[in-house]
Design a protein around this motif. Structure first.
Motif, mmCIF file in Angstrom:
data_model
loop_
_atom_site.group_PDB
_atom_site.id
_atom_site.type_symbol
_atom_site.label_atom_id
_atom_site.label_comp_id
_atom_site.label_asym_id
_atom_site.label_seq_id
_atom_site.Cartn_x
_atom_site.Cartn_y
_atom_site.Cartn_z
ATOM 1 N N THR A 1 43.846 54.261 45.881
ATOM 2 C CA THR A 1 45.209 54.059 45.392
ATOM 3 C C THR A 1 45.451 52.588 45.075
ATOM 4 O O THR A 1 45.326 51.739 45.959
ATOM 5 C CB THR A 1 46.238 54.539 46.426
ATOM 6 N N PRO A 2 45.805 52.258 43.823
ATOM 7 C CA PRO A 2 46.037 50.851 43.461
ATOM 8 C C PRO A 2 47.278 50.285 44.147
ATOM 9 O O PRO A 2 48.229 51.008 44.456
ATOM 10 C CB PRO A 2 46.248 50.905 41.940
ATOM 11 N N GLY B 1 33.839 48.916 39.197
ATOM 12 C CA GLY B 1 34.854 47.962 38.762
ATOM 13 C C GLY B 1 36.204 48.646 38.760
ATOM 14 O O GLY B 1 36.423 49.620 39.495
ATOM 15 N N THR B 2 37.115 48.173 37.918
ATOM 16 C CA THR B 2 38.504 48.647 37.940
ATOM 17 C C THR B 2 38.934 49.078 36.551
ATOM 18 O O THR B 2 38.546 48.469 35.546
ATOM 19 C CB THR B 2 39.423 47.537 38.475
ATOM 20 N N GLY C 1 44.187 50.363 37.435
ATOM 21 C CA GLY C 1 44.092 49.660 38.708
ATOM 22 C C GLY C 1 43.246 50.374 39.732
ATOM 23 O O GLY C 1 42.950 49.825 40.792
ATOM 24 N N GLY C 2 42.833 51.613 39.430
ATOM 25 C CA GLY C 2 41.969 52.369 40.336
ATOM 26 C C GLY C 2 40.510 52.077 40.074
ATOM 27 O O GLY C 2 40.139 51.573 39.008
ATOM 28 N N PRO C 3 39.629 52.387 41.039
ATOM 29 C CA PRO C 3 38.203 52.099 40.864
ATOM 30 C C PRO C 3 37.527 53.090 39.922
ATOM 31 O O PRO C 3 37.923 54.251 39.823
ATOM 32 C CB PRO C 3 37.643 52.215 42.282
ATOM 33 N N LEU D 1 47.317 45.108 39.240
ATOM 34 C CA LEU D 1 47.064 46.334 39.994
ATOM 35 C C LEU D 1 45.586 46.403 40.333
ATOM 36 O O LEU D 1 44.731 46.263 39.441
ATOM 37 C CB LEU D 1 47.450 47.574 39.166
ATOM 38 N N THR D 2 45.275 46.609 41.604
ATOM 39 C CA THR D 2 43.889 46.803 42.007
ATOM 40 C C THR D 2 43.862 47.621 43.288
ATOM 41 O O THR D 2 44.903 47.878 43.902
ATOM 42 C CB THR D 2 43.174 45.449 42.194
#
Length: 610
Positions: A50-51, A259-260, A241-243, A43-44
């Protein structure tokens, strides 16, 4: 919202805040069960906040990749990564196998032709991430489960000696007793760097940050639109997975490492999968972020992102991750910069530049310096002769403010005069001092600019009449040379103590900005504050007379001009922590007619009074 005050920070513990209800932590996939060829997903965030999912395949496990830490090698054939591959800023992206959390993406390799990299097993992140902070560092937060045990900064005598060296040192980066910086990884082609999105910075400020952050796991990137002034937009909670952004500077200039998010357990958040500075317990605001775009660079791709809503505080920065907690807030240090410029009609024009910077003994001075460079290059871009008169003030909680006056000249523009700002040079020593917790509440810098070449460098000195007479007023002539070989002669009245008759003394002339206070090296809280208040304004011209006899200091108490027999008796003890030699200085000053540089010295014998 209840406010708690502790140490260097004012921290808000939120009794109630409208946030999304966090989901339970995901089940974990054990490292022992990881095998080549296993399929899964990560997830990124490719854009926005939104991931999205991307597919992965396990390649192998590399044992002891870092001290007592394995990593899992991955590749991806997902079309979303076909152009960019894995990128900087993707670090921390959670990786799942069988819908169980296996690791956080963390390492990449330059010039990849396919999406290939490594990820940090979640077990290491959980082990390091939930260490209880001591709560004693600069900018420390306060709240449930944080202890307050004292820690030692450094030896008292060692600190005092370094403080003396700091008083007259030139470069800000070398002016403090800083701890060694963790080295950036040097394996050929391998990177694990945090992209530092910088906005509002001049070219000189950006270059300054590149140099200051070179030893760390951080790479400055140009990214506009990240003022970070308390945005009320963006998500109200972190998402796997979100920033996530760690805010180092915000205001008229901003800098945030993005980062994440890897793992969430209630209020605690793990991210990055590798360190930012690897400084252990560390404090800074953290915020949700917006991903603008992924730049598919040939050497290493990276993300352009801006911080949004502040919703927590960084608490840990370790080998396998960073950890933040949404219950806390970490206060930043306000820095106000005011620049006064000549305008038409003999008037003055005042410009301002305001930021807040992360509180950290190794970082704060450099971050404040970068903001100052940005302000100077914005308002005084002229590359030519400039004279700066600088008043810099450190606001302290519970103590009167400390104000320093400096006067300097630069032939290549105002920003090159940055080294003259003494308050900047003293921030790190103050934060590290072992005597008293000195909470710095703010830094203000007032710089008055004149476009002038009226400055000179001292090259010689002489005594009127050819001799110094004890107990009388003597005149010392200071010879200096300005631009285009313009010569100046200035005079300083010097009083010679009567007891120095017949002695040979050292006479030295230098500008006030290069003079250390005539007090012993700090040995306790009182002597530290006396030392800091003893700086000579840079607008003074100083003549120092060094006594031919030596004294000593014991626990901050000065015994001047000891007889030689007593000094010899004490000499074997000067290696103790409390006792140190001290040479007395008799000081005379006069207003400096212009900024001066350099110094000159003479050895003379003092004649008795006539």
């Amino acid at each position: 919202m209840k406010q708690l005050v502790f140490g260097w920070a004012i921290v808000c513990l939120l009794a109630a805040q409208s946030v999304e209800v966090a989901a339970a932590p995901p089940p974990l996939f054990p490292l022992a069960q990881v095998k080549r060829g296993q399929q899964g997903y990560g997830l990124t965030t490719f854009a926005g906040s939104t991931p999205e999912k991307f597919s992965i395949e396990v390649v192998s496990v590399m044992h002891n990749f870092l001290p007592k830490m394995d990593i899992i090698l991955l590749k991806s054939s997902d079309p979303k990564l076909a152009v960019s591959g894995f990128w900087r800023g993707m670090s921390g992206s959670p990786i799942f196998v069988d819908n169980k959390l296996m690791c956080a993406f963390s390492y990449g390799f330059q010039f990849n032709k396919v999406a290939f990299g490594g990820c940090t097993p979640i077990a290491y992140m959980l082990e390091e991430g939930f260490v209880t902070p001591r709560g004693t560092g600069v900018g420390a937060v306060d709240g449930p489960g944080i202890s307050r045990s004292p820690t030692a900064a450094m030896g008292r005598l060692e600190f005092g000696q370094q403080m003396l060296a700091t008083a007259t040192s030139a470069p800000i980066a070398a002016a403090s007793p800083a701890a060694p910086s963790p080295a950036r990884p040097t394996v050929e082609g391998y990177y694990a760097s945090v992209p530092l999105s910088i906005s509002g910075a001049s070219d000189g400020a950006f270059a300054y940050l590149q140099d200051a952050l070179a030893p760390y796991n951080v790479t400055p990137m140009r990214a506009g639109g990240g003022g970070g002034t308390g945005s009320e937009t963006g998500p109200t909670a972190f998402t796997m997975g979100g920033p996530i952004s760690v805010i180092m500077i915000r205001g008229d200039m901003s800098a945030a490492g993005t980062g994440t998010v890897s793992y969430i357990d209630g209020d605690r958040v793990l991210a990055f999968g590798h360190p930012m500075f690897q400084s252990g317990e560390a404090y800074a605001p953290v915020a949700t972020a917006e991903v603008h775009a992924v730049v598919a660079a040939a050497s290493f791709p990276f993300v352009l992102a801006s911080p949004q809503r502040e919703i927590g505080a960084l608490l840990q920065d370790r080998q396998s991750m960073i950890m933040a907690d949404t219950r806390f807030r970490s206060a930043m240090l306000p820095v106000g910069i005011e620049i006064s410029l000549p305008a038409s009609g003999g008037k003055r024009l005042t410009k301002t530049f305001n930021v807040e910077v992360m509180q950290d003994p190794s970082m704060t001075a450099s971050l404040a310096a970068a903001a100052t460079v940005s302000a100077l290059e914005l308002y005084v871009p002229d590359i030519g002769d400039v004279v700066l008169k600088i008043e810099s003030t450190l606001q302290l909680r519970g103590l009167p403010p400390l104000t320093f006056v400096d006067w300097t000249y630069s032939a290549t523009g105002a920003a090159d005069a940055l080294i003259a700002f003494r308050a900047l040079r003293l921030i790190s020593p103050l934060m590290r001092n072992p005597f008293i917790k000195v909470p710095i509440a703010g830094l203000s810098i007032k710089a008055s600019v004149e476009f002038s070449s009226e400055a000179s460098e001292i090259y010689d000195m002489r005594v009127s009449g050819g001799m110094l007479i004890a107990g009388e007023k003597n005149w010392v002539e200071v010879l200096s040379r300005g631009k285009y070989d313009k010569l100046y002669t200035d005079r300083v009245a010097v009083e010679i103590p009567a007891h120095l008759a017949g002695s040979q003394i050292a006479l030295e002339v230098l500008p006030g900005g290069r003079v250390a206070p005539d007090v012993p090296a700090p040995a306790d809280a009182a002597s530290l504050y006396a030392f800091l208040r003893g700086f000579v304004p840079g607008t003074q011209l100083v003549v120092n007379i060094s006594s031919p006899t030596e004294g000593a200091t014991l626990d901050g108490i000065v015994v001047r001009d000891l007889p030689a027999s007593v000094a010899d008796k004490l000499a074997p003890l000067t290696s103790t922590r409390a006792l140190a030699p001290f040479r007395s200085v008799y000081r005379s000053t006069a207003p400096s007619p212009r900024p001066m540089m350099g110094s000159a010295a003479l050895l003379l014998r003092v004649a008795p009074r006539r």
